[in-house]
Design a protein around this motif. Structure first.
Motif, PDB file in Angstrom:
ATOM      1  N   GLU A 139      -0.523   4.397  -5.327  1.00  0.00           N
ATOM      2  CA  GLU A 139       0.131   3.130  -4.995  1.00  0.00           C
ATOM      3  C   GLU A 139       1.647   3.311  -5.010  1.00  0.00           C
ATOM      4  OE1 GLU A 139      -2.598   2.991  -7.107  1.00  0.00           O
ATOM      5  OE2 GLU A 139      -3.845   1.968  -5.647  1.00  0.00           O
ATOM      6  N   GLY A 165     -11.785   3.426   3.756  1.00  0.00           N
ATOM      7  CA  GLY A 165     -11.887   2.478   2.646  1.00  0.00           C
ATOM      8  C   GLY A 165     -10.637   2.441   1.785  1.00  0.00           C
ATOM      9  N   TYR A 222      -7.648   3.286   2.651  1.00  0.00           N
ATOM     10  CA  TYR A 222      -6.579   2.700   3.464  1.00  0.00           C
ATOM     11  C   TYR A 222      -6.692   1.175   3.472  1.00  0.00           C
ATOM     12  CZ  TYR A 222      -4.811   0.576   7.679  1.00  0.00           C
ATOM     13  OH  TYR A 222      -4.230  -0.303   8.553  1.00  0.00           O
ATOM     14  N   ILE A 223      -7.896   0.682   3.747  1.00  0.00           N
ATOM     15  CA  ILE A 223      -8.092  -0.773   3.844  1.00  0.00           C
ATOM     16  C   ILE A 223      -7.644  -1.439   2.543  1.00  0.00           C
ATOM     17  CG2 ILE A 223      -9.813  -2.611   3.982  1.00  0.00           C
ATOM     18  CD1 ILE A 223     -11.519  -0.616   5.634  1.00  0.00           C
ATOM     19  N   ASN A 224      -8.113  -0.915   1.429  1.00  0.00           N
ATOM     20  CA  ASN A 224      -7.792  -1.525   0.139  1.00  0.00           C
ATOM     21  C   ASN A 224      -6.291  -1.518  -0.112  1.00  0.00           C
ATOM     22  OD1 ASN A 224     -10.534  -1.749  -0.155  1.00  0.00           O
ATOM     23  ND2 ASN A 224     -10.737  -0.125  -1.669  1.00  0.00           N
ATOM     24  N   GLN A 225      -5.665  -0.366   0.128  1.00  0.00           N
ATOM     25  CA  GLN A 225      -4.222  -0.261  -0.110  1.00  0.00           C
ATOM     26  C   GLN A 225      -3.449  -1.225   0.795  1.00  0.00           C
ATOM     27  OE1 GLN A 225      -2.597   1.411  -2.342  1.00  0.00           O
ATOM     28  NE2 GLN A 225      -3.942   3.049  -3.066  1.00  0.00           N
ATOM     29  N   HIS A 226      -3.813  -1.226   2.066  1.00  0.00           N
ATOM     30  CA  HIS A 226      -3.056  -2.045   3.027  1.00  0.00           C
ATOM     31  C   HIS A 226      -3.241  -3.523   2.732  1.00  0.00           C
ATOM     32  CE1 HIS A 226      -1.696  -2.411   7.532  1.00  0.00           C
ATOM     33  NE2 HIS A 226      -0.793  -2.827   6.675  1.00  0.00           N
ATOM     34  N   GLN A 227      -4.499  -3.919   2.545  1.00  0.00           N
ATOM     35  CA  GLN A 227      -4.785  -5.336   2.292  1.00  0.00           C
ATOM     36  C   GLN A 227      -4.081  -5.839   1.047  1.00  0.00           C
ATOM     37  OE1 GLN A 227      -7.051  -7.930   3.266  1.00  0.00           O
ATOM     38  NE2 GLN A 227      -8.337  -6.999   4.821  1.00  0.00           N
ATOM     39  N   ASN A 228      -4.197  -5.079  -0.034  1.00  0.00           N
ATOM     40  CA  ASN A 228      -3.622  -5.551  -1.293  1.00  0.00           C
ATOM     41  C   ASN A 228      -2.108  -5.647  -1.211  1.00  0.00           C
ATOM     42  OD1 ASN A 228      -6.075  -5.868  -2.555  1.00  0.00           O
ATOM     43  ND2 ASN A 228      -6.096  -3.834  -3.446  1.00  0.00           N
ATOM     44  N   LEU A 237      -0.371  -6.083   1.445  1.00  0.00           N
ATOM     45  CA  LEU A 237       0.018  -7.139   2.390  1.00  0.00           C
ATOM     46  C   LEU A 237       0.099  -8.499   1.707  1.00  0.00           C
ATOM     47  CD1 LEU A 237      -1.910  -6.317   5.694  1.00  0.00           C
ATOM     48  CD2 LEU A 237       0.570  -6.440   5.398  1.00  0.00           C
ATOM     49  N   SER A 258      -7.868   0.764  10.230  1.00  0.00           N
ATOM     50  CA  SER A 258      -9.238   0.275  10.093  1.00  0.00           C
ATOM     51  C   SER A 258      -9.136  -1.215   9.836  1.00  0.00           C
ATOM     52  CB  SER A 258      -9.957   0.970   8.934  1.00  0.00           C
ATOM     53  OG  SER A 258     -11.241   0.429   8.780  1.00  0.00           O
ATOM     54  N   CYS A 297     -13.303  -1.815   1.489  1.00  0.00           N
ATOM     55  CA  CYS A 297     -14.197  -0.657   1.535  1.00  0.00           C
ATOM     56  C   CYS A 297     -15.581  -1.049   1.036  1.00  0.00           C
ATOM     57  CB  CYS A 297     -13.628   0.491   0.701  1.00  0.00           C
ATOM     58  SG  CYS A 297     -13.784   0.268  -1.077  1.00  0.00           S
ATOM     59  N   MET A 313     -15.804  -1.824  -2.744  1.00  0.00           N
ATOM     60  CA  MET A 313     -15.256  -3.113  -3.143  1.00  0.00           C
ATOM     61  C   MET A 313     -16.250  -4.230  -2.814  1.00  0.00           C
ATOM     62  SD  MET A 313     -11.716  -5.075  -2.201  1.00  0.00           S
ATOM     63  CE  MET A 313     -10.579  -3.772  -2.597  1.00  0.00           C
ATOM     64  N   GLU A 358      -7.414  -0.761  -7.185  1.00  0.00           N
ATOM     65  CA  GLU A 358      -7.461  -1.485  -5.902  1.00  0.00           C
ATOM     66  C   GLU A 358      -8.670  -2.409  -5.845  1.00  0.00           C
ATOM     67  OE1 GLU A 358      -5.292  -1.646  -3.498  1.00  0.00           O
ATOM     68  OE2 GLU A 358      -3.905  -0.202  -4.408  1.00  0.00           O
ATOM     69  N   ILE A 411      -8.105  -5.455  -8.111  1.00  0.00           N
ATOM     70  CA  ILE A 411      -7.169  -6.402  -7.493  1.00  0.00           C
ATOM     71  C   ILE A 411      -7.835  -7.080  -6.299  1.00  0.00           C
ATOM     72  CG2 ILE A 411      -5.000  -6.596  -6.235  1.00  0.00           C
ATOM     73  CD1 ILE A 411      -4.578  -6.197  -9.183  1.00  0.00           C
ATOM     74  N   GLN A 461      -4.755  -6.832   8.027  1.00  0.00           N
ATOM     75  CA  GLN A 461      -4.021  -5.708   8.613  1.00  0.00           C
ATOM     76  C   GLN A 461      -3.977  -5.820  10.135  1.00  0.00           C
ATOM     77  OE1 GLN A 461      -6.803  -5.603   6.841  1.00  0.00           O
ATOM     78  NE2 GLN A 461      -8.088  -3.829   7.232  1.00  0.00           N
TER      79      GLN A 461
END
Lengths: 230, 415
Positions: free
Chosen positions: A26, A47, A49-55, A57, B5, B10, B13, B38, B41, B356
């Motif tokens: 992070e 997965g 990427y999605i988690n990092q980007h979403q959170n 954002l 993506s 994911c 999650m 992640e 959160i 995103q």
């Protein structure tokens, strides 16, 4: 077996409950995502990427990309996927590309640097956060990765400073930064570059023009970076 | 291969969020620190406040030498602290990659933990159908722990998609209740309720997602799986309910559907007429397979629908065939770099996406709908309510005003 039957392990305490500490991954991402015109690739399965980007954002607005690695990619080498991704970003004429590796890539120790060398794109930086590292260690790695981009011979700007520390996803960074700018301006000091929230690639390149580096979170990160810059 | 993506989260999650809603179940994340952070959160937005994020915090040494012993310790600790009925180990990308023997760990503990069953699911590396697959896998792992129960003749078992569906079945079960038909729902809010699905005579999945789950329940209980279609939109709901009525020979269910249709038909016709005045082009991108259900509703309202599918299994194939033949929905299978490229290619009037994707859509002054805000999308009332409010929700006047302001003070808003 006796320890298991006892139900509680005294040596390793129950590692449950809310574990809300971000990691070095992070930290590294937050450090480079703030460079607005650069492109950041999280070299990871989708997965992660999605988690990092979403959170992230939830706090700031920015763009981020991924190499969308599959299981096969991880097992057989993720270089091809990374190369495809970076070539697409090169075609978008990125002023700089930051590649941050993910835990799975760090385990397989993929030759990310080899891919970057092959692409021969001048401003392409690889950041490898340490597995098990803290968010501040990740940020420091991110900051340190910016040094090769900097123009050491940049002409010094009088009465100017760099502010080191504010990154995306830091609480209230924008307001704090604006207040610092105001206070500095009131004594005739301008801010040359912020490392790194809402900065640009050109500002990073011209960071050496400042007379002084100010670390505003010295107990967290930035000191090692400032010392290296010095 | 996309540069991003566009799923909501994911697979792990989604599994965590789904399992965390079930009383009596404790999910344990077997993952390194970044995943656990992640996922904690991320799931904070959609989980009960009492859900604890259990994790094993895989460290570097354990990645090299294996972390099974630590995992075993944590499972035992959780058992003694919380006495759950089921513990599900979510085996994530990193332990899957290094080949951790989760099956061995759960087998070792089988006789240690009285009154508690330990199971696992491999949720790592599920691109490009991650989120929906996470649901299917976690429910399958729960089914693994179930004991078959005595069947109830003529009963219906409804199998949903996510934990949210536990509270969404009423749009279907109201009719079953009216027709005097016994039913069981999966998922449910308590593990004991979930286990009753094995009493069902006929199984009806209500979404494309739970294919593996349905197969496992079928194998466990011997019940027949009947995939009809997603009961979304008016026509979809009617056909779904009538397929149950036909299978079970229930005239009462047919009558209940007739009564509802008669009641809502004038409103629905008016709404369809409203949509037909200015037909819309709608792009659906990103899961959790809600592009199938929301796309279905939009298509029934007369919109031209473009859809990037995020689930691939036999149920999804059947639903796709139906959407293509009945509503001429356009499925996008070709590769693309970004959502922006799809917008440039298809010129939609509005886009269903995730956050995103939102940052690409908004600068084009196009209304964007976040997929996760449109769950529990089953039944007649959802379709009516959605259609009634859709044009207002698009917020076109806000976009037009903003465009004007930018043109006035900056210049070309698209420059």
């Amino acid at each position: 077996m006796d320890r298991l039957k006892a139900g509680l392990d005294n040596k390793k305490n129950l590692r449950v409950s809310e574990i809300h500490r971000p990691s070095a991954f992070e930290g590294a991402l937050w450090a480079v995502l703030g460079i607005k015109d650069a492109h950041t690739v999280f070299h990871s399965p989708s997965g992660c990427y999605i988690n990092q980007h979403q959170n992230a954002l939830m706090n700031d607005l920015f763009e981020m990309y991924t190499s969308n690695l599959s299981y096969a990619d991880i097992l057989h080498g993720a270089g091809e996927s990374l190369e495809k991704t970076v070539r697409k970003l090169i075609a978008k004429k990125s002023p700089a590309i930051f590649i941050v590796t993910s835990p799975t890539v760090e385990i397989t120790k993929d030759d990310v640097e080899g891919v970057v060398d092959r692409l021969n794109y001048e401003k392409c930086v690889v950041i490898r956060p340490p597995v098990g590292g803290t968010v501040h260690q990740g940020k420091e790695e991110g900051f340190l990765s910016l040094i090769p981009l900097m123009d050491e011979k940049a002409e010094k700007k009088g009465k100017s400073v760099n502010i080191i520390g504010p990154t995306y996803s830091v609480f209230n960074w924008k307001a704090d930064l604006e207040e610092l700018r105001r206070m500095l301006l009131s004594i005739g000091i301008t801010v040359n570059t912020v490392i790194s929230a809402d900065s640009t690639t050109q500002q990073i390149i011209s960071a050496p023009a400042a007379m002084l580096n100010i670390c505003i979170y010295p107990f967290d990160c930035g000191v090692a970076f400032a010392q290296k810059m010095q | 291969m996309p540069l991003k993506s566009y799923e909501h989260c994911c697979s792990t999650m989604q599994a965590m969020a789904s399992l965390g809603k079930i009383e009596g179940v404790v999910p344990i994340l077997y993952a390194p620190q970044p995943c656990i952070y992640e996922i904690q959160i991320g799931t904070m937005c959609c989980r009960p406040s009492r859900l604890l994020t259990m994790g094993t915090l895989l460290e570097q040494g354990e990645i090299i030498f294996g972390g099974e012993e630590n995992l075993k310790r944590q499972i035992v600790n959780v058992y003694h602290a919380y006495h759950p009925k089921v513990i599900v180990v979510l085996n994530t990308c990193v332990p899957q990659l290094i080949g951790e023997d989760i099956k061995g760990v759960t087998a070792d503990l089988k006789d240690e933990l009285k009154g508690c069953k330990v199971t696992y699911c491999n949720t790592g590396f599920k691109h490009s159908v991650g989120m929906a697959t996470g649901n299917d896998l976690c429910w399958s792992s729960i089914v693994d722990t179930m004991e078959p129960q005595q069947k109830v003749d003529g009963s219906i078992g409804l199998i949903g998609r996510s934990g949210t569906d536990a509270g969404a079945f009423s749009s279907i079960t109201t009719f079953l209740r009216e027709a005097g038909m016994p039913f069981f729902t999966f998922p449910a809010s308590h593990i004991d309720e979930m286990e009753k699905i094995t009493r069902a005579h006929f199984l009806y999945p209500i979404h494309v997602v739970p294919y593996l789950t349905s197969e496992k329940i079928k194998n466990k209980s011997g019940a027949l799986v009947n995939y009809s279609e997603i009961p979304a939109g008016v026509e979809g709901t009617t056909r779904f309910l009538r397929s149950i009525a036909d299978k079970t020979g229930s005239q009462k269910l047919h009558d209940a559907v007739d009564r509802k249709e008669k009641k809502i038909s004038p409103q629905w016709s008016d709404l369809k007429a409203l949509f037909s005045k200015k037909p819309l082009r709608i792009l659906h991108s990103g899961g959790p397979a809600s592009e199938f259900s929301m796309g279905k509703i939009m298509a029934e309202l007369g919109a031209e629908v473009f859809l990037v599918p995020t689930m691939k299994n036999p149920f999804a194939n059947r639903e796709r065939a139906l959407l293509e033949s009945r509503y001429h929905v356009n499925f996008i299978d070709e590769d693309f770099d970004t959502l922006g490229d799809l917008i440039d290619a298809y010129h939609p009037d509005a886009v269903f996406t995730e956050f995103q994707g939102l940052i690409e859509v908004i600068p084009q002054f196009k209304p964007a709908f976040i997929n996760m805000m449109y769950l529990a999308e089953y039944g007649y009332d959802f379709a009516l309510d959605f259609a009634r409010n859709f044009h207002e929700a698009m917020g076109i006047p806000v976009y037009r005003n903003w465009e004007k302001l930018i043109r006035k003070y900056k210049g070309d808003p698209y420059g």
